[in-house]
Write an enzyme that holds these catalytic residues in place. Structure first.
Site, PDB file in Angstrom:
ATOM      1  N   TYR A  74     -18.628  41.793  15.463  1.00 60.77           N
ATOM      2  CA  TYR A  74     -18.539  40.636  16.392  1.00 60.77           C
ATOM      3  C   TYR A  74     -18.469  41.326  17.787  1.00 60.77           C
ATOM      4  O   TYR A  74     -18.785  40.912  18.892  1.00 60.77           O
ATOM      5  CB  TYR A  74     -17.307  39.804  16.222  1.00 60.77           C
ATOM      6  CG  TYR A  74     -17.058  38.931  17.562  1.00 60.77           C
ATOM      7  CD1 TYR A  74     -18.005  37.844  17.473  1.00 60.77           C
ATOM      8  CD2 TYR A  74     -15.901  38.974  18.262  1.00 60.77           C
ATOM      9  CE1 TYR A  74     -17.861  36.768  18.370  1.00 60.77           C
ATOM     10  CE2 TYR A  74     -15.895  37.987  19.238  1.00 60.77           C
ATOM     11  CZ  TYR A  74     -16.832  36.906  19.423  1.00 60.77           C
ATOM     12  OH  TYR A  74     -16.719  35.892  20.337  1.00 60.77           O
TER      13      TYR A  74
ATOM     14  N   ARG B 210     -19.443  35.261  14.256  1.00 62.41           N
ATOM     15  CA  ARG B 210     -18.484  34.303  13.986  1.00 62.41           C
ATOM     16  C   ARG B 210     -19.431  33.077  13.435  1.00 62.41           C
ATOM     17  O   ARG B 210     -18.860  31.692  13.436  1.00 62.41           O
ATOM     18  CB  ARG B 210     -18.259  33.639  15.492  1.00 62.41           C
ATOM     19  CG  ARG B 210     -17.391  34.645  16.264  1.00 62.41           C
ATOM     20  CD  ARG B 210     -15.980  34.474  15.458  1.00 62.41           C
ATOM     21  NE  ARG B 210     -14.659  35.198  16.037  1.00 62.41           N
ATOM     22  CZ  ARG B 210     -14.377  36.547  15.758  1.00 62.41           C
ATOM     23  NH1 ARG B 210     -15.230  37.164  14.835  1.00 62.41           N
ATOM     24  NH2 ARG B 210     -13.608  37.257  16.504  1.00 62.41           N
TER      25      ARG B 210
ATOM     26  N   TYR C  83      -8.973  41.492  13.646  1.00 67.59           N
ATOM     27  CA  TYR C  83      -8.187  40.194  13.590  1.00 67.59           C
ATOM     28  C   TYR C  83      -7.159  40.408  12.292  1.00 67.59           C
ATOM     29  O   TYR C  83      -6.176  39.516  12.608  1.00 67.59           O
ATOM     30  CB  TYR C  83      -9.295  39.107  12.987  1.00 67.59           C
ATOM     31  CG  TYR C  83      -8.756  37.812  12.724  1.00 67.59           C
ATOM     32  CD1 TYR C  83      -8.033  37.118  13.702  1.00 67.59           C
ATOM     33  CD2 TYR C  83      -8.660  37.572  11.164  1.00 67.59           C
ATOM     34  CE1 TYR C  83      -7.359  35.724  13.134  1.00 67.59           C
ATOM     35  CE2 TYR C  83      -8.024  36.391  10.743  1.00 67.59           C
ATOM     36  CZ  TYR C  83      -7.585  35.516  11.533  1.00 67.59           C
ATOM     37  OH  TYR C  83      -6.857  34.330  11.297  1.00 67.59           O
TER      38      TYR C  83
END
Length: 848
Positions: A695, A730, A811
């Site tokens: 990402y 995403r 994350y």
């Protein structure tokens, strides 16, 4: 400044390396002995290599004399390095022989003015041709240090270091009047010559053992789950029993043949959708999402069926229908335009020309033929047109099974939706005023959708898809409420009133969840909302209460005594499901958005199915089933790629299904940083290179310089590929689309399963903005919260270079052991700026 150690001489070379690195220099080092490579890298230096493989191991830890071919390659390497570095430190010695000549006069003359060379082998003749043993002087603007008495100049420091080492050695063999010689200790054993009359010299050879990370104390080791054949078979049997029992129950309670026919249509369409979507190539998952967005605009059929009045609606039902049609046409036009944009990006210059305009022939024949048959009052033509449109929509998904047929699939989707809308209008045969109103809703919605799709940047594709999902949910809510108001006067006389009310309730509920859930996802992806998970206190209790309240409203709605009461309950269901959509999606972090988007895609399909049952419309049921299956399968693929269950993601959970209950592995060590010149050298000397984007590449919009790097190195004969994790980015397939937009040929972009076994044979892996998807803890630490998650095994390559802004966690908030492995170098900074700097460095190297 930067420096190069021409050859190592053990402690001297390592000391020079470590000192220079600590002073902030870019350090490069070379040695003929392969065993030294790890020592060099542990000091934070870059190890230089030549293409010829030959061992330089000699006796006593010194190097041996190399072959003429190796020496020629070695000298060529030094010549290139001398032009670039500021300081050269040479320490190469061969016992019993003159020190080898490594740096020639021409190399010295090529160095930058002000450079310094230190020849620590000066006493044995020197490694540098221009060295004057025992002197410090300047030649060609380069300061030469050829002192032969450096140790005596540092007597105090040398004596202190030696005394400290000697005292520590003696203390390891005894302290506090206790004498104990531990022969299992490698250092002690290597120091003992005679022990109680027994000759102990020479000591046995010590084989270096690989460093293996161990779980922290008290960590629970998770054993692989053993298969239980009886339990697995029983579960499968119960599943089939429940499915068959449900069908029998529906058949026994069916109010009319139309319901059983619709169930048959739904089931068969679901099976077709299931097998079709599994055939879609992973690289085209993003176009799959957008084309399902487009065909989900079939919700326009529900709006058209309740439209009326004149040029404008004249009551609330007609207004709701017009609004539903308007938002549906935004999806139709926007979805097909953005799909076509994405598919065009996958075209390669070498691809043969396409003539997709020829598909206008079957489209004209289909629509024209239908128009003629309808004008002749052929009653069955409408349902057959619905069937043909449904098959075209199925073809839109099936076309995505390969790059060659993808654009044909998009054309079929356009034909299918156009045919479905035309058949609905023909079935209604509305007055010209109402037809004009329908055309106005289509034109206005289509203009809005096409404009958005043409202007949106590809990096914003995930939020666009999420936004379009909300339109489908809104159309479902509007159509369900409008249909209830329209049919209420006749509900008491309808034999299938229960089916109708159930479909209205489900369509409204699913639509409400889809609207707010999609808007929250859009806000998180677009940066309008915090992407972090919103973990409200007692959120599971809140969601359970909202679900119970919605069920209660549904129960009251089923027996509502009046229109006002029914509409009130539908409004309450819409509001309650909307709040639930918000609380569910807000509790999911930004990195789980790929799953959220696919789940919302599935929701929109099931909402469309509910409309199909409500209106007894086979087209809506078939298309809804296709979209629902598509979203469900993509959700399964995403969850499997994270080794997590769907409830775990949707309910805002953490950890995988394999995570143990013990303490996670503690990670120790220091990382090694590398600068642009080092990355350039690694790439130009490699034969096989794999780039693993994450990402971070999307966020930095670094796809363009990366594409140029790929093109440049491919032209230089390097096998250059990209490795994509299923949940990178995403949205499913987002990175494939971004790379295609930048001009990267799709045939060098491979999925994780295609190249995961190739990493051991890869010279350099360049990780750009990825973290959790390349985290070795997923395989090495059974107690990590990402344990069991399939990852790209980048650490198995000869050299791994990680490009990130910092050493921060991903994350999952898990430290990445890969960052601290001896073959990993951290290339820290903004991905786009670093890639641009790297591209400039490569062009300078190749003289372009």
């Amino acid at each position: 400044s930067s420096g190069i150690n021409a050859e190592y001489g053990g402690v001297a070379g390592l000391s020079a390396c470590g000192t220079a690195k600590n002073m902030g220099a870019i350090v490069r080092a070379f040695d003929t002995r392969a065993a030294v490579k790890e020592q060099i890298e542990s000091m934070g230096a870059e190890f230089l290599t030549v293409e010829i493989e030959e061992s330089g191991e000699g006796g006593g830890g010194y190097a041996k004399e190399m072959s003429p071919e190796f020496i020629a390659a070695e000298m060529d390497l030094f010549a290139k390095q001398c032009k670039d570095v500021d300081i050269v430190i040479s320490t190469a010695l061969i016992p019993g022989k003159k020190a080898p000549l490594l740096i020639t006069k021409e190399m010295i003359e090529s160095m930058k003015p002000g450079s310094v060379v230190v020849d620590l082998a000066a006493e044995a003749g020197g490694n540098i041709e221009t060295t004057r043993p025992g002197e410090i002087y300047e030649y060609a603007g380069v300061t030469h240090i050829g002192l032969t008495d450096l140790p005596s100049r540092q007597a105090t420091q040398s004596s202190t270091l030696y005394g400290n080492n000697l005292s520590k050695l003696l203390l390891s063999m005894g302290a506090d009047n206790v004498h104990q010689v531990d022969l299992e200790d490698e250092v002690v054993r290597g120091s003992i010559i005679l022990n109680q009359g027994e000759m102990m010299w020479p000591p046995p050879a010590v084989e270096p053992s690989p460093v293996v990370a161990k779980p922290a104390a008290g960590a629970a080791v998770v054993k692989p789950k053993e298969k239980e054949p009886f339990k697995d078979t029983l579960l499968s049997s119960v599943t089939y029993t429940a499915g068959l029992g449900t069908l029998l129950t529906l058949g026994a309670t069916a109010p009319d043949p139309a319901f059983t026919t619709m169930c048959t249509t739904f089931a068969l369409a679901g099976i077709c959708g299931y097998h079709t979507v599994w055939g879609v190539t992973p690289a085209l998952h993003s176009p799959l999402m957008s084309v399902t967005n487009a065909i989900s605009g079939i919700t326009a059929v529900g709006g058209l069926l309740i439209m009326g009045g004149g040029y404008l609606p004249t009551n609330s039902v007609q207004a709701l229908g017009a609004a539903a049609a308007f938002v549906s046409f935004i999806n139709i036009f926007g979805g097909f335009v953005i799909t076509q944009r994405m598919l065009d990006m996958f075209k390669r210059p070498t691809d043969p020309p396409e003539h997709n305009y020829l598909y206008g022939i079957p489209a004209a024949l289909f629509l024209g033929g239908y128009g003629y048959a309808a004008s002749q009052n052929m009653a069955d033509i409408h349902q057959m047109t619905y069937l043909a449109s449904s098959l075209c929509c199925l073809g839109a998904l099936g076309g995505l099974s390969s790059q060659d047929s993808a654009r044909v699939g998009n054309s079929l989707g356009m034909i299918g939706v156009s045919g479905g809308i035309a058949a609905t209008v023909g079935l209604l045969n509305p007055p010209l005023e109402v037809l004009a109103q329908m055309g106005g809703a289509a034109a206005l919605g289509g203009t809005v959708g096409a404009t958005i799709a043409k202007q949106v940047e590809i990096t914003s594709l995930p939020q666009l898809v999420a936004l379009f999902h909300s339109f489908v949910g809104a159309a479902a809510c509007l159509t369900c409420i409008g249909t209830y108001i329209h049919d209420f006067p006749h509900l008491a006389d309808l034999g299938n009133a229960a089916v109708l009310k159930t479909a209205i309730m489900l369509g409204t509920y699913i639509g409400g969840v889809t609207v707010t859930g999609s808007l929250v996802a859009y806000g998180k992806l677009d940066g309008k909302l915090d992407s972090a998970a919103l973990l409200l206190p007692g959120r599971h209790a809140i969601n359970a209460s909202l679900l119970a309240a919605n069920i209660a409203c549904m129960g009251y709605f089923f027996n509502a005594p009046s229109l006002a009461a029914g509409v009130g309950m539908l409004s309450a269901i819409t509001a309650g499901s909307g709040v639930m959509g918000y609380t569910l999606t807000a509790a999911i972090g930004g990195a789980d958005m790929p799953v959220v988007i696919t789940v919302l895609n599935s929701y929109s399909g099931w909402a469309l199915c509910a409309e199909g049952f409500m209106l007894n419309n086979s087209l809506m049921t078939i298309v809804g089933s296709l979209i629902g299956s598509s979203g469900a399968i993509l959700s399964y693929i995403m969850c499997k790629a994270m080794n997590r269950s769907l409830p775990n993601v949707i309910l805002g959970g953490y950890g995988t299904s394999s995570t143990g209950g013990g303490q996670a592995m503690a990670i120790e060590g220091t990382h090694t940083e590398i600068m642009t010149d080092g990355v350039v050298d690694a790439l130009v000397n490699a034969k096989n290179v794999i780039v693993v984007p994450g990402y971070g590449l999307c966020a930095a919009r670094a796809q363009y310089p990366v594409a140029e790097i790929a093109d440049l190195l491919t032209k230089k004969g390097i096998n250059f590929r990209f490795g994509i994790h299923p949940v990178a980015g995403r949205m499913p397939g987002q990175l494939n689309v971004l790379l295609a937009e930048a001009g990267v040929p799709y045939d060098i972009v491979q999925e994780m399963d295609e190249l995961n076994d190739d990493f051991p044979d890869t010279d350099v892996v360049l990780v750009i903005g990825a973290n959790d998807t390349v985290n070795s803890a997923a395989e090495d630490d059974p107690n990590s919260i990402i344990a069991g998650m399939p990852v790209l095994r980048v650490w198995k390559a000869e050299q791994t270079i990680v490009m990130k802004r910092s050493l921060g966690v991903g994350y999952a908030a898990v430290d990445n052991p890969v960052f601290f492995k001896p073959n990993t170098s951290m290339y820290l900074g903004d991905a786009k700026k670093q890639c641009e700097s790297l591209l400039e460095g490569l062009k300078r190297h190749y003289g372009e």
